[in-house]
Design an enzyme around this catalytic site. Structure first.
Site, PDB file in Angstrom:
ATOM      1  N   SER A 684     -62.117  35.926 -89.874  1.00 54.33           N
ATOM      2  CA  SER A 684     -62.671  36.939 -90.775  1.00 54.33           C
ATOM      3  C   SER A 684     -61.620  37.731 -91.530  1.00 54.33           C
ATOM      4  O   SER A 684     -61.957  38.540 -92.392  1.00 54.33           O
ATOM      5  CB  SER A 684     -63.571  37.903 -89.987  1.00 54.33           C
ATOM      6  OG  SER A 684     -62.816  38.624 -89.036  1.00 54.33           O
ATOM      7  N   LYS A 727     -68.023  46.336 -86.986  1.00 53.29           N
ATOM      8  CA  LYS A 727     -66.968  46.473 -87.998  1.00 53.29           C
ATOM      9  C   LYS A 727     -67.278  47.619 -88.961  1.00 53.29           C
ATOM     10  O   LYS A 727     -66.403  48.415 -89.307  1.00 53.29           O
ATOM     11  CB  LYS A 727     -66.820  45.158 -88.767  1.00 53.29           C
ATOM     12  CG  LYS A 727     -66.240  44.027 -87.929  1.00 53.29           C
ATOM     13  CD  LYS A 727     -66.177  42.738 -88.711  1.00 53.29           C
ATOM     14  CE  LYS A 727     -65.588  41.608 -87.865  1.00 53.29           C
ATOM     15  NZ  LYS A 727     -65.518  40.338 -88.604  1.00 53.29           N
TER      16      LYS A 727
END
Length: 785
Positions: A684, A727
Site C-alpha cells: 500500500s 489508516k
C-alpha cells in the site's frame, strides 16, 4: 588421673621407607592386607623387604593427590612389619602388614626412588583411675548400643574389645574396626592424650548412634506401612473370597461411592459404560498401587464433567442490548451479530453457537467484550490464553500412559465452568506456536469446527465430549499469522480502533467512573472537563484502543487521592487543560506530527499495523551516480518491489513528467522510510513512493496536509488496500486535512464515522496521474512562498 608420657627423641629413624595410604587409616595392633600400585610405594616396600621388613605407613588427607608432600599427610603414622608379600602379574603388590606402634612424622620426602620419612616412636603409658575407667565403660556401652543398631558390623566385635585391658588398645580397636568417617579416624589417630582420645570417640559414637536410631525409626515406619498394606490386601482378598463363597459379594465404600457418582453424573450411555468398565478394573487393584491412583483420577474426571448441565439462555434482545451498551461504547457490528444470534435462537433450538474471531489492535476491548456477551446471554464465562502455547497436548490433553497426565485446556475449562454451554474465550489465537511436540493450531481445527466439535475427543478422556453448545470467541491482533484452515472456520469481525470522539465518550462513561471507584473518589472529589479529556487523548496517548488512556486517568486519580489525604480537603478538584500538565507532566505527543512545510521528495503515507493505523513518511534523494536504486529503512520484499515498480513507471512516463528519458543513467536514487529500526512491508506504500520519487525528480513539492495509500501497477493503476478505517483514523489523529484512497475502497467508507468524514477531504483515485495531480504543488507557487 592417668600419667601419660611421650617418648623423647631417643629413638629416631631417618629415611625409613614409607607407604602413604589414600582412603584407609589403620591403627596399632591390627593385621591388614594392602594392595600397592604407585611406583614410589612399590620401591619403598622392596627397600623395606631387602632390609628388616619394617615399613612406616602414613595417611593422606586428600586421596586425590598422586605425589603427596609433608603437608598432605597426617602428622601421626604407624610403624608396621611386612609379614607377607606377593607381586601379581598386573604389577600390583599385595602385602600383609602387622601394625605395632604410633610414630610421629618429622619429615616426609622422596629418598632415592621411594617415599621416605624421618620419624620418632611415641610411647604410650597410662595409669588407670576411676575417671578413665568410667569413661572406658561409657565408651563400651556406646559400642554395644552402636553394634545393636548397625547390623553390618558383627556383634562379636564387642566381646573381643571388652576383654582388652589397655584403654589405648580399646580406643584404637574401636576406631580401626568400625566403619567411621575417614576424618573422624584421623582425629583419633592424631590424639595422643588418653582422656582426649576417649572423649573424641564418645562424641563420635554418640552422633553415630543418634543417626542409626533415626534410620531405624524411618525403617520401622516403612516396614510397618508395607506390612499394613500387605495385611489390608490379604484381608480384602480373603473377605472377597468368603463373600463369593456365600454368594453375596459386597463392594468397598470407595468403589460404592464412585459407582454412585457415575450414576449421578448423567453421562451419555457410551461414557457411562467406559466409566463402569474402568471402575471394575479399579475394584480388582490394590488400593495403594500407582495404577489404582491413575484409574481413580480418570473416573473422577469423567464424573466431574458437565455432560448434561446447561445454563438457560436469556433470549431477551432488549436486555442483551442494554448490557452490551452498558459495558462497551460503539462496536455496533459486534453487538448486531450477537443480537442476530439471540433472535434466531428465540425461534429455533437447533442453531449451533457461532465461532467469532475479534481482530483488532490492543486495548479496543476484545477480551472484555467476551465477558459482556456471557453476561448478556446469562452464560458462564471461561478464558484460555493461547499466547506462546506450543504443545498440542495443551489443547487435546496427554494420554493416560504418561505420569501426571491431565486433559487439555478445553476440557479443564469446561469442568471449571460447570456447564456444557459457556462463552469460551480463546485469547491471542494469532500467537500460537509450534515445535517438535506438535501444532496446537491443527488441534484447534476440530474444536472450532461446528460440524466436528459435537464429537470432540480429548486424548486423556478417550471418549467424545459435545462442544457444539459452547459459544467460542477468539481474539487476535492480526489475522495474517492465523493458519488459513483455522481462519476459515471462524467468523472474523474487525475492531479497527476508536475515534477521538468515541474515546472521549468511553472515558466519560466507563474509564473515569471505574477509576474513581477504584481510588475511593466520588464526583464531589474530582471532575474532568471535556477539553481536558480531549487533550489527554491527543497529547498523552497515541493508540488505537484506550488502555493507555485508562492509565493516564488512573495516574490523575492517584495524585488527587494523595492530595486529599495530605491536605484533608475533599475538593472537588477540577481537571482542566490549564492544570493537566501539573498532574501528567509535559505533553508526550504534539497535536500535529505531520510535516508543517511542503517539501520536495517527502510524501506522507498511511500504514496499518497490528496495533492500529500509523502515519509514515517516504523520503527520496537524487544524487549523481551510475543508476543505482538504494532502499533503506528495513523494507520488506513486497515494499521493495513496490519501489522498483514505481521507478519503472516513472522511467516509462518520464517525458510526461518533463524528465529526461536517460535520467536514471547519471544519478543514484535513494528511497528511505524513517524509523529504520522498525520492519516495514506491504504494497500500500506504492502511491507514496511514486509521489516522493516524481517530486524529487521534478523538484515539485508535496502537499504536507495530504496523506495517501494505495498499491500501484506498472500500468499506473491504483489498487484496493486493506485496513482503511485504521489508516484514516491515524491520519485524522495526526492532523491530516486530505487523504487519497483507491476508488475500489469506496464501499469501505461506510465503516468510517461521520465525524471523521466531515473533518477530512477524502479523494478517490484510480490512476497514478490523479494521485500526482492532487499531491504535487505548482513549483513556481512553491518558490514564491
Amino acid at each position: 588421673m592417668a600419667l601419660l608420657k611421650k617418648s623423647e627423641t631417643k629413638i629416631k629413624k631417618k629415611n625409613a621407607p614409607a607407604l602413604p595410604l589414600r582412603d584407609l587409616i589403620i591403627f596399632p595392633h591390627m593385621v591388614v592386607p594392602l594392595f600397592v600400585g604407585r611406583t614410589k610405594s612399590l620401591n619403598a616396600i622392596e627397600e623395606a623387604i631387602s632390609n628388616d621388613g619394617n615399613l612406616i605407613i602414613v595417611f593422606q588427607r586428600d586421596p586425590n593427590i598422586e605425589d603427596p608432600k609433608y603437608e598432605d599427610i597426617y602428622s601421626i603414622g604407624v610403624f608396621s612389619k611386612i609379614i607377607q608379600s606377593l607381586k601379581e602379574t598386573t604389577g600390583v603388590m599385595k602385602i600383609l602388614v602387622e601394625v605395632t606402634d604410633r610414630v610421629k612424622i618429622i619429615d616426609f620426602t622422596t629418598y632415592k626412588n621411594y617415599f621416605a620419612v624421618n620419624f620418632e616412636f611415641i610411647k604410650e603409658e597410662y595409669e588407670m583411675n576411676t575417671e578413665i575407667e568410667a569413661m572406658v565403660r561409657l565408651l563400651l556401652d556406646l559400642l554395644q548400643k552402636y553394634l545393636s543398631l548397625n547390623l553390618s558390623v558383627p556383634k562379636e566385635l564387642y566381646a573381643t574389645i571388652s576383654t582388652m585391658e589397655n584403654p589405648y588398645r580399646i580406643c584404637d580397636a574401636i576406631a580401626g574396626y568400625l566403619p567411621l568417617k575417614l576424618k573422624d579416624k584421623g582425629k583419633v589417630l592424631e590424639t595422643i592424650s588418653l582422656r582426649e582420645r576417649i572423649s573424641i570417640l564418645i562424641d563420635i559414637l554418640n552422633k553415630e548412634v543418634e543417626i542409626l536410631e533415626i534410620q531405624k525409626k524411618i525403617q520401622d515406619k516403612v516396614v510397618k506401612k508395607i506390612e499394613d498394606t500387605q495385611r489390608q490386601y490379604i484381608l480384602t482378598e480373603q473377605l472377597k473370597q468368603i463373600q463369593r463363597e456365600l454368594g453375596k459379594e459386597e463392594e468397598t465404600p470407595e468403589i460404592a461411592e464412585l459407582r454412585e457418582k457415575i450414576k449421578k453424573a448423567n453421562m451419555p450411555k457410551n461414557v457411562e459404560e467406559k466409566a463402569l468398565e474402568e471402575l471394575n478394573r479399579l475394584s480388582k487393584m490394590m488400593p495403594l498401587s500407582p495404577e489404582a491412583t491413575v484409574s481413580r483420577t480418570y473416573i473422577e474426571w469423567l464424573c466431574s464433567l458437565p455432560w448434561s448441565i446447561s445454563t438457560e439462555d436469556n433470549l431477551d434482545i432488549n436486555h442483551a442490548k442494554k448490557i452490551l451498551d452498558e459495558d462497551h461504547y460503539g462496536l455496533e457490528k459486534v453487538k448486531e451479530r450477537i443480537l442476530e444470534y439471540l433472535a434466531v435462537r428465540s425461534r429455533t433450538d437447533s442453531l449451533r453457537g457461532p465461532i467469532l474471531c475479534f481482530v483488532g489492535p490492543p486495548g479496543v476491548g476484545k477480551t472484555s467484550l467476551g465477558k459482556s456477551i456471557a453476561r448478556a446471554l446469562g452464560r458462564k464465562f471461561v478464558r484460555v490464553s493461547l499466547g506462546g502455547v506450543r504443545d498440542e497436548a495443551e489443547i487435546r490433553g496427554h494420554r493416560r500412559t504418561y505420569i501426571g497426565s491431565l486433559p487439555g485446556r478445553i476440557i479443564q475449562s469446561i469442568r471449571k465452568a460447570g456447564v456444557n454451554n459457556p462463552v469460551f474465550l480463546l485469547d491471542e489465537i494469532d500467537k500460537l506456536g509450534k515445535d517438535f511436540r506438535g501444532d496446537p493450531a491443527s488441534a484447534l481445527l476440530e474444536v472450532l469446527d461446528p460440524e466436528q466439535n459435537k464429537n470432540f475427543s480429548d486424548h486423556y478422556l478417550e471418549v467424545e465430549f459435545d462442544l457444539s453448545k459452547v459459544l467460542f470467541i477468539t481474539t487476535a491482533n492480526t489475522e495474517f499469522t492465523i493458519p488459513p484452515p483455522l481462519l476459515d472456520r471462524m467468523e472474523v469481525i474487525h475492531l479497527p480502533g476508536y475515534t477521538v470522539w468515541e474515546k472521549k465518550e468511553i472515558a466519560k462513561n466507563f474509564l473515569i467512573p471505574k477509576q474513581m471507584k477504584e481510588h475511593g473518589l466520588t464526583e464531589n472529589n474530582i471532575k474532568f472537563s471535556d477539553e481536558a479529556i480531549f487533550k489527554i487523548i491527543k497529547n498523552y496517548t497515541r493508540e488505537a484502543g484506550v488502555r493507555n488512556l485508562e492509565r493516564e486517568i488512573a495516574n490523575i486519580c492517584r495524585k488527587v487521592t494523595k492530595k486529599i489525604v495530605e491536605t484533608k480537603k475533599e475538593g472537588p478538584y477540577l481537571i482542566t487543560v490549564k492544570n493537566l500538565e501539573k498532574y501528567l507532566g509535559p505533553e508526550k505527543y504534539s497535536s500535529i506530527e505531520i510535516e508543517k512545510e511542503n517539501k520536495i521528495g517527502v510524501a506522507t503515507g498511511m500504514a496499518w499495523t497490528e496495533y492500529g493505523g500509523e502515519i509514515i513518511f517516504t523520503e527520496v534523494l537524487i544524487m549523481k551516480g551510475k543508476g543505482d536504486l538504494i532502499l533503506t529503512g528495513q523494507l520488506g520484499d513486497v515494499m521493495k518491489e513496490s519501489a522498483r515498480a514505481a521507478l519503472s513507471y516513472v522511467r516509462a512516463h518520464s517525458e510526461e513528467f518533463g524528465i529526461s528519458p536517460d535520467f536514471y543513467k547519471e544519478v543514484d536514487i535513494h528511497i528511505h522510510v524513517p524509523e529504520g529500526a522498525i520492519p516495514k512491508d506491504g504494497p500500500s506504500a506504492g502511491v507514496t513512493i511514486i509521489t516522493a520519487l516524481v517530486s524529487s525528480l521534478t523538484k515539485r513539492p508535496v502537499d504536507a496536509n495530504l496523506a495517501m495509500t494505495g498499491e500501484i501497477t506498472l500500468q499506473g493503476k491504483v489498487l484496493k488496500i486493506g485496513g482503511l478505517k485504521a489508516k484514516i483514523l491515524a491520519a485524522q489523529r495526526a492532523g491530516i486535512k486530505k487523504v487519497i484512497i483507491p476508488k475500489e475502497n469506496d464501499k469501505d467508507l461506510v465503516e468510517i464515522p461521520k465525524k471523521i468524514k466531515e473533518s477530512l477531504e477524502i479523494i478517490e483515485v484510480e490512476d497514478v496521474k490523479e494521485v500526482l495531480e492532487h499531491a504535487l504543488l505548482n513549483r513556481r507557487e512553491y518558490e514564491k512562498t
